[in-house]
Scaffold this motif. Structure first.
Motif, PDB file in Angstrom:
ATOM      1  N   GLU A 304      60.624  50.436  31.712  1.00  5.43           N
ATOM      2  CA  GLU A 304      61.957  50.734  31.891  1.00  5.43           C
ATOM      3  C   GLU A 304      62.686  50.415  30.570  1.00  5.43           C
ATOM      4  OE1 GLU A 304      63.275  48.680  35.420  1.00  5.43           O
ATOM      5  OE2 GLU A 304      61.915  50.157  36.692  1.00  5.43           O
ATOM      6  N   GLY A 305      62.347  49.752  29.569  1.00  5.16           N
ATOM      7  CA  GLY A 305      62.789  49.596  28.392  1.00  5.16           C
ATOM      8  C   GLY A 305      63.581  48.325  28.429  1.00  5.16           C
ATOM      9  N   ASP A 306      63.284  47.329  29.377  1.00  6.80           N
ATOM     10  CA  ASP A 306      63.801  46.078  29.393  1.00  6.80           C
ATOM     11  C   ASP A 306      63.363  45.001  28.520  1.00  6.80           C
ATOM     12  OD1 ASP A 306      66.072  46.878  30.989  1.00  6.80           O
ATOM     13  OD2 ASP A 306      64.756  46.452  32.543  1.00  6.80           O
ATOM     14  N   ILE A 307      62.099  45.411  28.066  1.00  5.60           N
ATOM     15  CA  ILE A 307      61.405  44.349  26.883  1.00  5.60           C
ATOM     16  C   ILE A 307      61.123  44.929  25.850  1.00  5.60           C
ATOM     17  CG2 ILE A 307      59.254  43.040  26.564  1.00  5.60           C
ATOM     18  CD1 ILE A 307      58.997  42.563  29.406  1.00  5.60           C
ATOM     19  N   ASP A 308      61.570  44.536  24.660  1.00  2.00           N
ATOM     20  CA  ASP A 308      61.578  45.064  23.357  1.00  2.00           C
ATOM     21  C   ASP A 308      60.397  45.290  22.518  1.00  2.00           C
ATOM     22  OD1 ASP A 308      64.591  45.396  23.262  1.00  2.00           O
ATOM     23  OD2 ASP A 308      64.561  43.386  23.537  1.00  2.00           O
ATOM     24  N   MET A 309      59.492  44.220  22.620  1.00  2.00           N
ATOM     25  CA  MET A 309      58.222  44.065  22.079  1.00  2.00           C
ATOM     26  C   MET A 309      57.258  43.229  22.668  1.00  2.00           C
ATOM     27  SD  MET A 309      59.529  41.957  18.649  1.00  2.00           S
ATOM     28  CE  MET A 309      61.127  42.670  19.000  1.00  2.00           C
ATOM     29  N   ILE A 310      55.961  43.400  21.853  1.00  2.00           N
ATOM     30  CA  ILE A 310      54.724  42.863  22.529  1.00  2.00           C
ATOM     31  C   ILE A 310      54.244  41.910  21.517  1.00  2.00           C
ATOM     32  CG2 ILE A 310      52.609  42.932  23.491  1.00  2.00           C
ATOM     33  CD1 ILE A 310      53.685  45.366  24.949  1.00  2.00           C
ATOM     34  N   GLY A 311      54.119  40.561  21.437  1.00  2.00           N
ATOM     35  CA  GLY A 311      53.599  39.932  20.456  1.00  2.00           C
ATOM     36  C   GLY A 311      52.377  39.198  21.005  1.00  2.00           C
ATOM     37  N   THR A 312      51.922  38.324  20.197  1.00  2.00           N
ATOM     38  CA  THR A 312      50.383  37.681  20.814  1.00  2.00           C
ATOM     39  C   THR A 312      50.481  36.303  20.981  1.00  2.00           C
ATOM     40  OG1 THR A 312      49.544  37.375  18.727  1.00  2.00           O
ATOM     41  CG2 THR A 312      48.744  39.448  19.785  1.00  2.00           C
ATOM     42  N   ASP A 313      51.411  35.608  20.333  1.00  2.00           N
ATOM     43  CA  ASP A 313      51.540  34.036  20.262  1.00  2.00           C
ATOM     44  C   ASP A 313      50.118  33.813  20.090  1.00  2.00           C
ATOM     45  OD1 ASP A 313      52.385  31.319  20.285  1.00  2.00           O
ATOM     46  OD2 ASP A 313      52.803  31.569  22.819  1.00  2.00           O
ATOM     47  N   HIS A 314      49.365  34.483  18.817  1.00  2.00           N
ATOM     48  CA  HIS A 314      48.021  33.905  18.926  1.00  2.00           C
ATOM     49  C   HIS A 314      47.934  32.584  18.222  1.00  2.00           C
ATOM     50  CE1 HIS A 314      43.905  34.610  17.249  1.00  2.00           C
ATOM     51  NE2 HIS A 314      44.294  33.676  16.197  1.00  2.00           N
ATOM     52  N   CYS A 315      47.551  31.699  18.980  1.00  2.00           N
ATOM     53  CA  CYS A 315      47.287  30.283  18.723  1.00  2.00           C
ATOM     54  C   CYS A 315      45.861  29.749  19.053  1.00  2.00           C
ATOM     55  CB  CYS A 315      48.346  29.434  19.048  1.00  2.00           C
ATOM     56  SG  CYS A 315      48.696  27.758  18.618  1.00  2.00           S
ATOM     57  N   SER A 316      45.062  29.839  18.224  1.00  2.00           N
ATOM     58  CA  SER A 316      43.635  29.482  18.627  1.00  2.00           C
ATOM     59  C   SER A 316      43.073  28.213  18.644  1.00  2.00           C
ATOM     60  CB  SER A 316      42.538  30.826  17.970  1.00  2.00           C
ATOM     61  OG  SER A 316      42.599  30.530  16.677  1.00  2.00           O
ATOM     62  N   PHE A 317      42.158  27.770  19.602  1.00  2.00           N
ATOM     63  CA  PHE A 317      41.673  26.600  19.584  1.00  2.00           C
ATOM     64  C   PHE A 317      40.342  26.728  20.127  1.00  2.00           C
ATOM     65  CE2 PHE A 317      46.132  25.359  19.839  1.00  2.00           C
ATOM     66  CZ  PHE A 317      46.437  24.528  18.873  1.00  2.00           C
ATOM     67  N   ASN A 318      39.200  26.313  19.733  1.00  2.00           N
ATOM     68  CA  ASN A 318      37.778  26.190  20.164  1.00  2.00           C
ATOM     69  C   ASN A 318      37.679  25.718  21.513  1.00  2.00           C
ATOM     70  OD1 ASN A 318      36.452  27.807  18.178  1.00  2.00           O
ATOM     71  ND2 ASN A 318      36.535  26.387  16.923  1.00  2.00           N
ATOM     72  N   PHE A 319      37.106  26.382  22.579  1.00  2.00           N
ATOM     73  CA  PHE A 319      36.822  25.598  23.568  1.00  2.00           C
ATOM     74  C   PHE A 319      36.126  24.480  23.644  1.00  2.00           C
ATOM     75  CE2 PHE A 319      34.283  25.613  27.801  1.00  2.00           C
ATOM     76  CZ  PHE A 319      35.391  25.066  28.623  1.00  2.00           C
ATOM     77  N   HIS A 320      34.949  24.421  23.010  1.00  2.00           N
ATOM     78  CA  HIS A 320      33.946  23.129  23.217  1.00  2.00           C
ATOM     79  C   HIS A 320      34.354  22.179  22.231  1.00  2.00           C
ATOM     80  CE1 HIS A 320      31.358  26.600  24.769  1.00  2.00           C
ATOM     81  NE2 HIS A 320      31.092  25.424  25.560  1.00  2.00           N
ATOM     82  N   SER A 321      35.076  22.255  21.340  1.00  2.00           N
ATOM     83  CA  SER A 321      35.421  21.286  20.372  1.00  2.00           C
ATOM     84  C   SER A 321      36.855  20.761  20.419  1.00  2.00           C
ATOM     85  CB  SER A 321      34.925  21.375  18.901  1.00  2.00           C
ATOM     86  OG  SER A 321      35.750  22.667  18.349  1.00  2.00           O
ATOM     87  N   GLN A 322      37.773  21.775  21.052  1.00  2.00           N
ATOM     88  CA  GLN A 322      39.057  21.395  20.922  1.00  2.00           C
ATOM     89  C   GLN A 322      39.839  21.322  22.240  1.00  2.00           C
ATOM     90  OE1 GLN A 322      39.803  24.458  17.679  1.00  2.00           O
ATOM     91  NE2 GLN A 322      41.046  22.929  16.859  1.00  2.00           N
ATOM     92  N   LYS A 323      39.661  22.299  22.972  1.00  2.00           N
ATOM     93  CA  LYS A 323      40.230  22.314  24.294  1.00  2.00           C
ATOM     94  C   LYS A 323      39.659  21.213  25.390  1.00  2.00           C
ATOM     95  CE  LYS A 323      42.663  26.231  24.452  1.00  2.00           C
ATOM     96  NZ  LYS A 323      44.168  26.437  25.104  1.00  2.00           N
TER      97      LYS A 323
END
Length: 457
Positions: A304-323
């Motif tokens: 319906e045009g109520d959201i203007d754009m789609i970003g990612t918020d790409h913020c990567s962390f490795n599962f095994h060593s960081q999460k």
């Protein structure tokens, strides 16, 4: 030598049509049927869609959180972006407490220069506000930075409501735009302690500590602050139907409120936090994943045009060593997920191909609107004479499967593991140069810093 892309279906937010595109140097020189140039290289795009290069206006590359650093830096993150068809990113140059804006943007130039495979610019994230910082806004504009970010959550980043009000008023002089991470930081802190006290130390405590109302309240408060300052605003990574309702109410009373959401809030749900063997940690980001009804509300808003754009918020962390740093306490799990490589194909597969949005809307959400809002249009985000030759030739029929084993993001998992996809960026041109061919990067490190003009409010 010139390049003529022949016979493709050019996609714009208003219409799609078959035509040729001629690129000379870095820019589009001509658009029309049956273009000819005996000296031009001919690229056959019949049966393909032709999009303007996609823009991801929300990434965090080479970000030091204080106890760990994102697994993707500008070299790996921008390579992943360009492979998926994203020709420009906007990353957040984040000011350390007590640091000048000049020092902050200098740090980000040092991190990115010479190693980026797509073009890039910076939002300035303000974490420390005073008269000296205010006096730097003009210099930031001179450097092509006209968009800013503030945080209402995270103790090491957030600033007060009064400071947000002051920033909004100060930015009006420079045509700047402020985006805000909208969560009630005090409530988040209290509710985290509450969950830990109850013994909810696993990833399932994360969404319980950040319920929908925590975002909706902050969105409403930011909107009210902007109303008092009489300033346009930008809400990043909106995730809930309640927050969306606050935006719509504000627009009805005449406010300029721009909104971004992300693929994770459209395609993933909070039940993932309940996976066994700590797998739920892969999905810890803020705001957290929500429920099916929130996903459906956001899809309707896109349509319906109520959201203007789609970003990612790409913020990567490795599962095994960081999460796993938060194995005994979910609040210590690094916040963020990867996504810059897969955003276009996810939106095409689960948006366009499932009839939730049109390909023309996808063009607006991923290309034109971020270019307009962040002062790059029509050089970027458009297929027009005089625009940069940032072009994605899209193969609609390609069938793929997202996996950590075939991605180039430098992270050991993907939140979209096993997602079947349709379409891909077959060829990608960056300022008239072929950088991706047959889905593979053929020219690295070609990206450059984009100096932007005034934000379009």
């Amino acid at each position: 030598m010139s390049i003529i892309i022949k016979g493709g279906t050019i996609v714009t937010p208003r219409k799609s049509y078959i035509s040729d595109i001629k690129i000379k140097g870095e820019k589009i020189e001509e658009i029309g049927l049956d273009l000819k140039d005996d000296n031009a290289e001919i690229i056959n795009a019949e049966g393909r869609l032709v999009f303007p290069g996609f823009i991801d206006s929300h990434t965090h590359l080479d970000l030091d959180t204080g106890y760990t650093k994102t697994s993707d830096n500008f070299k790996t993150g921008t390579a992943a972006a360009i492979k998926g068809g994203t020709t420009t990113i906007l990353d957040f140059a984040t000011q350390n407490r007590g640091e000048s804006l000049k020092e902050a943007v200098g740090n980000w130039h040092n991190l990115s220069k010479g190693i980026s495979s797509c073009d890039y610019g910076f939002h300035m994230a303000i974490t420390h506000w005073n008269e000296e910082v205010k006096s730097e806004l003009g210099k930031m504009k001179d450097q092509g930075i006209t968009s800013y970010k503030a945080y209402m959550a995270y103790d090491n980043l957030r600033i007060s409501d009064g400071e947000i009000y002051d920033i909004l008023k100060a930015l009006k002089e420079y045509g700047g735009l402020l985006g805000v991470h909208c969560e009630n930081g005090d409530l988040v802190n209290t509710m985290i302690r509450e969950q830990i006290k109850r013994g909810n130390t696993s990833p399932k405590g994360h969404p319980l500590s950040r319920p929908n109302i925590v975002e909706a309240e902050a969105v409403s408060r930011f909107i009210d602050i902007a109303y008092l300052a009489d300033a346009p605003i930008y809400i990043v990574h909106l995730s809930t139907k309640e927050a969306l309702e606050e935006v719509i109410k504000a627009r009805r009373r005449g406010q300029k409120v721009y909104v971004e959401t992300c693929p994770q809030y459209l395609l993933l749900q909070d039940k993932l936090y309940f996976l066994e063997n700590f797998e739920g940690a892969k999905y810890v980001l803020s705001p957290p994943l929500r429920k099916k009804e929130d996903c459906e509300s956001l899809w309707r808003a896109l349509s319906e045009g109520d959201i203007d754009m789609i970003g990612t918020d790409h913020c990567s962390f490795n599962f095994h060593s960081q999460k796993t740093l938060g194995f005994k306490d979910f609040s210590k799990i690094p916040n963020g997920i990867p996504g810059v490589e897969h955003r276009p194909v996810l939106m095409y597969t689960y948006g366009v191909m499932e009839g939730r949005i049109t390909k023309e809307q996808m063009c607006s959400l991923l290309s034109e609107m971020p270019a307009k809002l962040f002062s790059m249009y029509p050089l970027k985000g458009a297929l027009e004479v005089g625009s940069y030759g940032d072009i994605v030739i899209w193969d609609e029929n390609y069938q793929g499967n997202i996996s950590s084993t075939n991605q180039i993001q430098k992270v050991d998992y993907t939140p979209y593991e096993g997602f079947k996809t349709l379409g891909r960026a077959e060829k990608v041109f960056l300022r008239g140069t072929l950088v991706v061919d047959e889905g593979r990067i053929v020219k690295e490190n070609y990206g450059r810093y984009i100096k932007r003009g005034e934000a379009d409010d």
